[in-house]
Design a protein around this motif. Structure first.
Motif, PDB file in Angstrom:
ATOM      1  N   UNK A   8       0.858  -1.174   0.000  1.00  0.00           N
ATOM      2  CA  UNK A   8       0.000   0.000   0.000  1.00  0.00           C
ATOM      3  C   UNK A   8       0.898   1.229   0.000  1.00  0.00           C
ATOM      4  N   UNK A  31      -7.722   7.905   9.635  1.00  0.00           N
ATOM      5  CA  UNK A  31      -7.988   7.433   8.284  1.00  0.00           C
ATOM      6  C   UNK A  31      -7.798   8.597   7.321  1.00  0.00           C
ATOM      7  N   UNK A  32      -7.202   8.444   6.157  1.00  0.00           N
ATOM      8  CA  UNK A  32      -6.731   7.201   5.522  1.00  0.00           C
ATOM      9  C   UNK A  32      -5.213   6.998   5.548  1.00  0.00           C
ATOM     10  N   UNK A  35      -2.400   2.914   8.134  1.00  0.00           N
ATOM     11  CA  UNK A  35      -1.477   1.803   7.836  1.00  0.00           C
ATOM     12  C   UNK A  35      -0.024   2.210   8.025  1.00  0.00           C
ATOM     13  N   UNK A 115     -13.526  10.863   4.631  1.00  0.00           N
ATOM     14  CA  UNK A 115     -12.322  10.045   4.670  1.00  0.00           C
ATOM     15  C   UNK A 115     -11.836   9.668   3.272  1.00  0.00           C
ATOM     16  N   UNK A 116     -12.509  10.173   2.251  1.00  0.00           N
ATOM     17  CA  UNK A 116     -12.110   9.847   0.887  1.00  0.00           C
ATOM     18  C   UNK A 116     -11.081  10.861   0.372  1.00  0.00           C
ATOM     19  N   UNK A 117     -10.370  10.517  -0.713  1.00  0.00           N
ATOM     20  CA  UNK A 117      -9.199  11.301  -1.128  1.00  0.00           C
ATOM     21  C   UNK A 117      -9.510  12.733  -1.552  1.00  0.00           C
ATOM     22  N   UNK A 171      -5.714  10.107  -0.124  1.00  0.00           N
ATOM     23  CA  UNK A 171      -6.209   8.820   0.344  1.00  0.00           C
ATOM     24  C   UNK A 171      -6.087   7.701  -0.674  1.00  0.00           C
ATOM     25  N   UNK A 172      -6.209   8.025  -1.948  1.00  0.00           N
ATOM     26  CA  UNK A 172      -6.138   6.962  -2.954  1.00  0.00           C
ATOM     27  C   UNK A 172      -4.722   6.415  -3.078  1.00  0.00           C
ATOM     28  N   UNK A 175      -3.906   4.350  -0.067  1.00  0.00           N
ATOM     29  CA  UNK A 175      -4.586   3.068   0.121  1.00  0.00           C
ATOM     30  C   UNK A 175      -4.312   2.065  -0.983  1.00  0.00           C
ATOM     31  N   UNK A 176      -4.001   2.535  -2.181  1.00  0.00           N
ATOM     32  CA  UNK A 176      -3.920   1.573  -3.274  1.00  0.00           C
ATOM     33  C   UNK A 176      -2.650   0.734  -3.180  1.00  0.00           C
ATOM     34  N   UNK A 177      -2.738  -0.464  -3.768  1.00  0.00           N
ATOM     35  CA  UNK A 177      -1.612  -1.390  -3.718  1.00  0.00           C
ATOM     36  C   UNK A 177      -0.999  -1.529  -5.096  1.00  0.00           C
ATOM     37  N   UNK A 336     -13.514  11.807  -7.197  1.00  0.00           N
ATOM     38  CA  UNK A 336     -12.408  11.849  -8.157  1.00  0.00           C
ATOM     39  C   UNK A 336     -12.987  12.019  -9.559  1.00  0.00           C
TER      40      UNK A 336
ATOM     41  N   UNK B  11      -3.695  -7.570   6.337  1.00  0.00           N
ATOM     42  CA  UNK B  11      -4.474  -6.705   5.454  1.00  0.00           C
ATOM     43  C   UNK B  11      -3.745  -6.528   4.116  1.00  0.00           C
ATOM     44  N   UNK B  42     -10.981  -1.374   7.119  1.00  0.00           N
ATOM     45  CA  UNK B  42     -10.619  -0.609   5.924  1.00  0.00           C
ATOM     46  C   UNK B  42     -11.830  -0.023   5.214  1.00  0.00           C
ATOM     47  N   UNK B  43     -11.934   1.294   5.165  1.00  0.00           N
ATOM     48  CA  UNK B  43     -13.091   1.912   4.528  1.00  0.00           C
ATOM     49  C   UNK B  43     -12.949   2.071   3.014  1.00  0.00           C
ATOM     50  N   UNK B  44     -11.802   1.706   2.431  1.00  0.00           N
ATOM     51  CA  UNK B  44     -11.552   2.010   1.017  1.00  0.00           C
ATOM     52  C   UNK B  44     -11.916   0.876   0.073  1.00  0.00           C
ATOM     53  N   UNK B  45     -11.405  -0.322   0.340  1.00  0.00           N
ATOM     54  CA  UNK B  45     -11.678  -1.456  -0.543  1.00  0.00           C
ATOM     55  C   UNK B  45     -12.365  -2.537   0.279  1.00  0.00           C
ATOM     56  N   UNK B 128       3.888  -9.475   0.167  1.00  0.00           N
ATOM     57  CA  UNK B 128       3.624  -8.391   1.120  1.00  0.00           C
ATOM     58  C   UNK B 128       4.799  -8.334   2.085  1.00  0.00           C
ATOM     59  N   UNK B 213     -11.707  -2.327  -9.241  1.00  0.00           N
ATOM     60  CA  UNK B 213     -11.221  -1.372  -8.255  1.00  0.00           C
ATOM     61  C   UNK B 213     -11.896  -0.026  -8.458  1.00  0.00           C
ATOM     62  N   UNK B 215     -10.667   2.922  -8.415  1.00  0.00           N
ATOM     63  CA  UNK B 215      -9.894   3.883  -9.218  1.00  0.00           C
ATOM     64  C   UNK B 215      -9.031   3.123 -10.206  1.00  0.00           C
TER      65      UNK B 215
END
Lengths: 355, 215
Positions: A8, A31-32, A35, A115-117, A171-172, A175-177, A336, B11, B42-45, B128, B213, B215
């Motif tokens: 992430x 948040x966010x 992590x 809590x969004x980007x 936030x994006x 959070x993104x992986x 977005x 996670x 996790x509120x995103x995904x 990970x 996803x 985005x």
């Protein structure tokens, strides 16, 4: 197995910070970006570092101030409302000419917001944020890989110029992986700084870390010195990515996650035969004004794409002395824009309709 | 196939994606299936992002009542009690990440243990960084078991590098998965892979139709 790992964005910042020699993390969850703190909580005890969850963001930034005074690499992280809380401490750190890294994984505002980007802390990050005349070095990653790279860069620049640096993400990207190639571990051996407060051992004069100057001409001199340093940074440290700008007649300007969306729009516009390129600021302060100024000689207009009500657009207009029109494509509050929305902005700048 | 299947793990290891695909697989085998999104972390995904696709396939979806709304309340729906108590359909539980996420499972564990027709699948992605080897992966597994109050019963190898994954990347993790299986004494149940890739040479290949996803 190769060298890549799947991370992430928030984790990439944490691991890159450790590999850049940071052994002190002081923060408070939100948040966010949580992590990042969670990663530090797991890793720091295993490598002899310090992870401390402070009682508040205000406490955390003042602990950063303390560690920074010893010359050690130190960081904190938060998201928009938490960064607002830290502003007093950031101003003190800037006023004391100390290096540190502050990470802001932005969310929608103002107030508690969402809590969004979002990218609506651009003004706060690039224009000071706290009281007094000062700047932060501000870097804006647009991928998980850049989260790692720019963390190291921010530490290096902060130390080189003795000033706080901010990594301004959203936030994006947090959070993104994505797969990441992590930087090599830096030699973390501590080098004594000629300003750090580490104890004189009765062998040298005191080093004093302070932001209080009651004699006005002394305080003025401090400000002048600091801004002379800022001027050098503006001349030498601005970074940006230029994308398809060689023959471009329209220049899209976007950073962070908005730049990723915009890149798709630029390619779609090219497919329609429109000569469009993009300048993506990687440092938001110093802003790549020179690159935009030069682009203004060649293009007929700019499109600023932002997750805010339009903040960077002011720096674009300043950079080009308002010589060319600048169209704003924006979303706010955690929304977005789609590539199609950016494409519509490009068409509008091109003189077409806004469909 | 057990009546209740729980997906737990670090996670970002792919639990939600696996839970979604597993529920779809149950439906394609003609079983009545329900999926509960229990991720309060996790509120995103989250697996509920795929609610429409699941419902179209006949999977009942139990989502968090306040997810993606203005109420920032990590509450679990009472319908999950129905799911573990009624025993009328196959249940897939998508548990939140790490020990923090697994904590939410605790109140349902007595019902699951009493019925004793369950599997707790530990999902691991060896790409990970905090589960990059068998020992670290085992440590995370033990933390989750302690928080959840239930032991894992099997391992799912979901090693991948996102969009850059090649079949050989998955194959390279098979020794690590075997080592984790040996260390934990648990069977390696299956190895997941993106259905768009050529089938890798791995134990129990399980193709995944990836979630969209945001985005």
């Amino acid at each position: 197995m190769g060298n890549k790992v799947l991370m992430k964005g928030n984790e990439a910042i944490a691991e890159a910070a450790i590999r850049s020699g940071c052994r002190h993390y002081l923060g408070y969850p939100i948040t966010p970006q949580t992590e990042l703190a969670a990663y530090m909580a797991k890793r720091m005890p295993k490598i002899g570092g310090v992870f401390l969850q402070a009682e508040s963001e205000i406490a955390a930034i003042n602990m950063v101030y303390g560690v920074a005074a010893t010359g050690r690499r130190v960081m904190t992280s938060s998201s928009s409302p938490g960064i607002s809380l830290k502003q007093e401490g950031i101003s003190y750190i800037a006023g004391s000419d100390l290096p540190c890294l502050i990470v802001n994984v932005q969310r929608g505002g103002p107030g508690l917001g969402g809590i969004q980007p979002s990218q609506s802390d651009y003004f706060q990050a690039t224009k000071g944020g706290g009281h007094g005349d000062y700047h932060l070095i501000v870097v804006a990653p647009s991928s998980v890989q850049e989260m790692a790279q720019l963390t190291g860069l921010a530490f290096d620049l902060a130390e080189k110029y003795r000033m706080p640096a901010m990594l301004l993400a959203d936030g994006t990207v947090g959070q993104m992986m994505e797969p990441v190639e992590l930087p090599d571990e830096k030699d973390v051996e501590f080098t004594e700084k000629d300003w750090a407060v580490t104890g004189t051992k009765m062998q040298r004069p005191h080093h004093i870390v302070n932001s209080l100057y009651l004699v006005p001409d002394e305080l003025e001199r401090k400000n002048f010195e600091r801004f002379e340093r800022y001027r050098r940074i503006q001349e030498t440290e601005a970074r940006y990515e230029s994308f398809l700008m060689d023959d471009a007649e329209i220049c899209v300007v976007a950073f962070g996650i908005a730049a990723r969306v915009s890149k798709n729009a630029v390619l779609a516009a090219r497919a329609e035969g429109l000569k469009v390129g993009m300048i993506r600021p990687i440092t938001l302060w110093p802003f790549p004004s020179q690159a935009l100024k030069e682009a203004a000689d060649r293009v007929k207009g700019f499109v600023s794409v932002e997750l805010s009500m339009g903040q960077m657009i002011e720096d674009i207009k300043l950079a080009i002395s308002c010589r060319k029109p600048v169209e704003l494509v924006n979303r706010a509050g955690g929304m977005i824009m789609s590539p199609d929305e950016v494409l519509a902005g490009i068409r509008k700048m091109n003189g077409g309709d806004n469909q | 196939m057990k009546r209740v299947t729980l997906f737990v793990g670090h996670y970002g290891s792919g639990k939600s994606n696996l839970a979604v695909n597993y529920a779809l697989m149950l439906r394609s085998c003609g079983k009545p299936a329900a999926l509960a999104d229990m991720d309060i972390v996790n509120p995103y995904f989250r697996s509920a992002d795929s609610a429409r696709e699941l419902e179209d396939a006949g999977v009942r979806v139990i989502a968090l009542p306040f997810a993606n709304t203005n109420v920032d309340l990590p509450a679990l729906p009472s319908a999950i009690y129905g799911l573990v108590e009624s025993r009328s359909e196959y249940a897939v539980l998508d548990v939140g990440g790490d020990d923090r996420g697994a904590l939410a499972l605790g109140r349902f564990v007595p019902y699951i243990l009493e019925e004793n027709d369950y599997e707790v699948l530990y999902v691991v992605n060896f790409y990970r960084p905090l589960t990059g080897n068998a020992n670290d992966a085992l440590e995370v597994m033990r933390e989750i078991e302690t928080a959840a109050g239930i032991r894992c019963t099997g391992i799912v190898n979901d090693s991948n590098l996102g969009g850059e994954t090649a079949p050989s990347d998955i194959e390279a993790t098979v020794p690590l998965a075997r080592e984790l299986a040996a260390l934990s004494g648990l069977p390696l149940v299956f190895t997941a892979y993106d259905a768009r890739l050529p089938r890798p040479d791995v134990p129990g290949p399980f193709p995944l139709t990836l979630q969209r996803r945001p985005v």
